[in-house]
Enzyme design. Structure first.
Site, short mmCIF file in Angstrom:
data_model
loop_
_atom_site.label_atom_id
_atom_site.label_comp_id
_atom_site.label_asym_id
_atom_site.label_seq_id
_atom_site.Cartn_x
_atom_site.Cartn_y
_atom_site.Cartn_z
CB THR A 33 153.50 23.81 -1.29
OG1 THR A 33 153.10 22.45 -1.20
CG2 THR A 33 154.92 23.88 -1.85
CG ASN A 34 153.74 20.61 2.98
OD1 ASN A 34 153.96 19.52 2.48
ND2 ASN A 34 152.49 21.04 3.24
#
Ligand code: CTP
Ligand code: CA
Length: 222
Positions: A33-34
């Site tokens: 993810t980020n």
């Protein structure tokens, strides 16, 4: 009071906003993810709803409360976000892609938890669908607004996205500027359109949202 005093200048407009990160699973316990928290996209959905728009908020996993008076569409992966956006695209007048869509996902998702072993670990990745890149060239009546996060050559790189994805506007963020980017309640953005660029000062994300919506409204009525 703020909401009541607001002119309903977006009444009748169907606005889809995407927000937050996507999560790309590797196995039942892990994902890629980020750092996106969804704050900018949620601020846009809230501002648009207060101004009378018919708002659909398509979002990845966030810690934020749903936005009142919007249709809430939770998704997890880039693929799910792609399906949520494309299935509503015909009935959308304005699409604002504030989500931080993962560009890559693990090529295979293990059914069972991957156990640790000796030696090197590498994860084969594949590209996710480029949502704006796919629908941009096919747009008919829709106004498309993308976001662009860069750490260098902000205007050059973001203008290239405007052309490549056939967008009407790109909201460009320089991650290296103080008060901009992930998690904070303020932002510093540059609005890029085919007519040129306009750098906005440091503002709350709520005010940035209104400025973006003002620009979209102005450009749609030209
Ligand atoms: N975007 C998208 N689908 C993807 C990746 C990005 O629709 N799979 C959208 C984002 O929501 C954003 C815009 O495209 O509105 C630009 O995203 P960005 O990550 O800045 O650009 P990329 O084209 O992915 O290029 P890069 O990450 O290499 O800079
Ligand atoms: Ca990207």
């Amino acid at each position: 009071l703020h909401a009541i005093a607001r002119p309903k200048d977006l009444a009748g407009l169907r606005i889809a906003v995407t927000a937050g990160p996507t999560q790309e699973p590797l196995d039942p316990v892990r994902y890629l993810t980020n750092h996106s928290t969804g704050k900018m996209g949620y601020a846009l959905a809230r501002a648009a709803a207060m101004r009378g728009a018919d708002v659909t908020l398509i979002h990845g996993e966030t810690a934020l409360q749903p936005v009142k008076f919007t249709t809430d569409v939770p998704v997890t992966t880039a693929q799910q976000m792609y399906e949520a956006v494309t299935s509503r695209f015909e009935a959308t007048d304005v699409l604002i892609m504030a989500a931080a869509v993962a560009d890559y996902r693990p090529a295979a998702v293990a059914n069972d938890k991957i156990k640790k072993k000796d030696g090197d670990m590498s994860i084969p990745l594949e590209r996710t669908p480029d949502i704006l890149g796919t629908i941009g060239p096919k747009k008919t009546h829709q106004f498309l607004c993308g976001f662009s996060m860069e750490t260098r050559d902000l205007v050059e790189n973001s203008s290239a996205k405007l052309t490549k994805k056939n967008l009407d506007m790109v909201v460009a963020n320089n991650l290296k500027v103080a008060g901009a980017g992930f998690g904070v309640d303020t932002n510093v953005v540059t609005l890029i359109t085919p007519d040129g660029t306009r750098e906005l000062p440091l503002m709350s994300k709520a005010d940035v949202a209104d400025a973006i919506l003002d620009e979209i409204l102005k450009r749609r009525s030209q």
